[in-house]
Enzyme design. Structure first.
Site, PDB file in Angstrom:
ATOM      1  N   ARG A  31       0.818  -1.208   0.000  1.00 49.41           N
ATOM      2  CA  ARG A  31       0.000   0.000   0.000  1.00 49.41           C
ATOM      3  C   ARG A  31       0.858   1.267   0.000  1.00 49.41           C
ATOM      4  O   ARG A  31       0.522   2.245  -0.665  1.00 49.41           O
ATOM      5  CB  ARG A  31      -0.944   0.014   1.203  1.00 49.41           C
ATOM      6  CG  ARG A  31      -2.106  -0.942   1.074  1.00 49.41           C
ATOM      7  CD  ARG A  31      -3.048  -0.858   2.245  1.00 49.41           C
ATOM      8  NE  ARG A  31      -4.114  -1.837   2.096  1.00 49.41           N
ATOM      9  CZ  ARG A  31      -5.266  -1.612   1.473  1.00 49.41           C
ATOM     10  NH1 ARG A  31      -5.499  -0.434   0.940  1.00 49.41           N
ATOM     11  NH2 ARG A  31      -6.176  -2.560   1.371  1.00 49.41           N
ATOM     12  N   GLU A  61      -1.609  -8.738   3.685  1.00 54.17           N
ATOM     13  CA  GLU A  61      -3.051  -8.731   3.943  1.00 54.17           C
ATOM     14  C   GLU A  61      -3.627 -10.069   3.525  1.00 54.17           C
ATOM     15  O   GLU A  61      -3.140 -10.721   2.603  1.00 54.17           O
ATOM     16  CB  GLU A  61      -3.739  -7.586   3.196  1.00 54.17           C
ATOM     17  CG  GLU A  61      -3.307  -6.207   3.683  1.00 54.17           C
ATOM     18  CD  GLU A  61      -4.133  -5.082   3.085  1.00 54.17           C
ATOM     19  OE1 GLU A  61      -5.268  -5.351   2.614  1.00 54.17           O
ATOM     20  OE2 GLU A  61      -3.657  -3.941   3.085  1.00 54.17           O
ATOM     21  N   GLU A  72     -10.747  -2.286  -4.968  1.00 57.03           N
ATOM     22  CA  GLU A  72     -10.105  -1.295  -4.110  1.00 57.03           C
ATOM     23  C   GLU A  72      -8.767  -0.846  -4.691  1.00 57.03           C
ATOM     24  O   GLU A  72      -8.402   0.320  -4.598  1.00 57.03           O
ATOM     25  CB  GLU A  72      -9.894  -1.847  -2.697  1.00 57.03           C
ATOM     26  CG  GLU A  72      -9.434  -0.756  -1.743  1.00 57.03           C
ATOM     27  CD  GLU A  72      -8.993  -1.280  -0.390  1.00 57.03           C
ATOM     28  OE1 GLU A  72      -8.885  -0.455   0.531  1.00 57.03           O
ATOM     29  OE2 GLU A  72      -8.738  -2.481  -0.270  1.00 57.03           O
ATOM     30  N   ASP A 143     -14.375   5.527 -10.069  1.00 54.32           N
ATOM     31  CA  ASP A 143     -14.969   6.771  -9.592  1.00 54.32           C
ATOM     32  C   ASP A 143     -14.143   7.942 -10.112  1.00 54.32           C
ATOM     33  O   ASP A 143     -13.407   8.599  -9.384  1.00 54.32           O
ATOM     34  CB  ASP A 143     -15.026   6.786  -8.063  1.00 54.32           C
ATOM     35  CG  ASP A 143     -15.794   7.985  -7.531  1.00 54.32           C
ATOM     36  OD1 ASP A 143     -16.768   8.394  -8.186  1.00 54.32           O
ATOM     37  OD2 ASP A 143     -15.408   8.520  -6.477  1.00 54.32           O
ATOM     38  N   HIS A 353     -18.862  -8.322   2.161  1.00 50.58           N
ATOM     39  CA  HIS A 353     -18.092  -9.108   1.204  1.00 50.58           C
ATOM     40  C   HIS A 353     -18.211  -8.394  -0.143  1.00 50.58           C
ATOM     41  O   HIS A 353     -19.168  -8.604  -0.891  1.00 50.58           O
ATOM     42  CB  HIS A 353     -18.638 -10.534   1.087  1.00 50.58           C
ATOM     43  CG  HIS A 353     -18.538 -11.333   2.357  1.00 50.58           C
ATOM     44  ND1 HIS A 353     -17.385 -11.395   3.104  1.00 50.58           N
ATOM     45  CD2 HIS A 353     -19.455 -12.105   3.010  1.00 50.58           C
ATOM     46  CE1 HIS A 353     -17.581 -12.167   4.160  1.00 50.58           C
ATOM     47  NE2 HIS A 353     -18.824 -12.600   4.135  1.00 50.58           N
ATOM     48  N   CYS A 355     -16.657  -8.741  -2.820  1.00 52.58           N
ATOM     49  CA  CYS A 355     -16.590  -9.622  -3.992  1.00 52.58           C
ATOM     50  C   CYS A 355     -17.986 -10.071  -4.427  1.00 52.58           C
ATOM     51  O   CYS A 355     -18.230 -10.339  -5.610  1.00 52.58           O
ATOM     52  CB  CYS A 355     -15.739 -10.847  -3.693  1.00 52.58           C
ATOM     53  SG  CYS A 355     -14.106 -10.482  -3.037  1.00 52.58           S
TER      54      CYS A 355
END
Length: 387
Positions: A31, A61, A72, A143, A353, A355
């Site tokens: 990240r 993660e 994400e 977005d 969730h 997904c």
């Protein structure tokens, strides 16, 4: 012992003389080094790899990418690259619909356009184009708010005066008034030459639209040429280096796709979806599980809470449960959304969730508590796995 040879997603094992075809393109990033590592991996990927389904892994993660991690990943990258404080894009002011200055309060919101003064991040423009192509190829909505003319240019369509609508309406009105003026005193009234001036970090920059343009006044006979050259410079030559890198990145992924059958508006929907957030449409297709149904008191409270949200809170909720802040083409009624009971009343936050577009909602003791817990959850919804 000879090492395996890998190229273009095909792995050759010399010992067994076998071939393994890798069906996915994997990106593994930290990240804190998201942009740098993505840039390196995309640059080193073969064109054939870019046309495979993308799988993303954040180091350290636990999230397994079934779609949510990938969503994400795109959102975080786009948020950084399109942040006007990063310098690659400038805002289109919402009130005047005019290219504006940096605004830290709106660093990643609103319509943005290429910053003609940014000539030091050309690789990143190429990366943005590639990311847009990868998002379309993998069915991920972004977005991002770009003027419609950007999608026209991606499709190879010529630009015109009307394309300034989404970028600088004040300039468009001025140029249209110049074209419509009936008097013979255009030179005295408009006082224009074939030269453009703009601000470059406090310094006045000028460029001639035609050779010797600074000495040529705009008059009745040449005003159409002036408008044509001005629009061509603003939407073309003025951002040539930036847009070419962006265009090449996008078509590196989408080169073989049948984009010619699309209109600019349709390509925009594929990239960015629809900005409208209609929770009544979402409610009409929502499924329930774990003991909930549409008449359950907790579910009624849930919809009351959602419908009371401000637009930004609605967008954050959509990101929390789907990984995207916008609606797909056709609206939220096109989403497979499920609300599942996550046990009795608790102080724990609701989860999701992404997904599978599934929202896990505890049976909170009151509507007020539910709203408070939900607002905390959607404001801190970054990352996968437990820490």
């Amino acid at each position: 012992q000879r090492a395996a040879i890998s190229e273009g997603g095909i792995i050759f094992i010399p010992e067994s003389r076998s071939i393994i075809v890798q069906p996915f393109m994997f990106i593994i990033v930290e990240r804190q080094n998201l942009l740098k590592q993505t840039l390196e991996q995309v640059a080193n990927a073969s064109d054939s790899d870019l046309k495979k389904e993308l799988k993303v892994k954040f180091k350290d993660e636990e999230g397994i990418d079934e779609g949510g991690v990938r969503k994400e990943f795109f959102q975080l990258l786009i948020g950084q690259l399109f942040d006007v404080n990063y310098g690659m894009f400038v805002h289109v002011d919402e009130e005047s619909n005019k290219l504006g200055e940096y605004d830290e309060k709106k660093s990643s919101e609103g319509v943005v356009f290429f910053n003609r003064n940014c000539t030091w991040r050309i690789e990143e423009y190429n990366l943005i184009g590639t990311l847009l192509g990868l998002a379309v190829y993998n069915g991920v909505l972004l977005d991002v708010q770009l003027p419609l003319v950007v999608y026209k240019k991606l499709l190879g369509c010529p630009v015109c005066l009307n394309d300034l609508d989404g970028i600088d309406q004040e300039l468009k009105r001025g140029l249209q008034q110049l074209l419509d003026y009936n008097g013979d005193d255009i030179e005295e009234v408009f006082c224009r030459t074939f030269e453009v001036e703009w601000d470059n970090f406090g310094l006045a920059e000028k460029i001639e639209l035609i050779p010797g343009g600074s000495e040529i006044s705009v008059c009745k006979e040449n005003r159409e040429l002036y408008v044509k050259r001005y629009v061509s410079w603003l939407l073309g030559e003025g951002i040539k280096e930036q847009f070419e890198a962006f265009y090449n990145g996008f078509h590196r992924v989408m080169r073989s796709a049948s984009l010619k059958i699309l209109r600019a508006e349709e390509l925009e929907l594929l990239v960015a979806g629809c900005p409208e957030i209609d929770f009544e449409a979402l409610r009409s297709v929502t499924e329930y599980d774990g003991g909930y149904d549409q008449d359950h008191p907790t579910i009624k409270q849930f919809w009351n809470v959602l419908c009371s949200f401000e637009l930004n809170q609605k967008k954050r909720f959509m990101f929390f449960v789907t990984g995207c802040m916008r609606s797909p083409a056709g609206g939220l009624s096109k989403i497979n959304f499920k609300v599942q009971r996550a046990g009795p009343d608790t102080d724990s936050l609701p989860t999701a969730h992404t997904c599978f577009n599934t929202f896990l909602l505890p049976e909170y003791s009151s509507e007020e508590k539910m709203k408070e817990r939900l607002l905390v959850a959607i404001s801190e919804c970054e990352g996968f796995g437990l820490k």
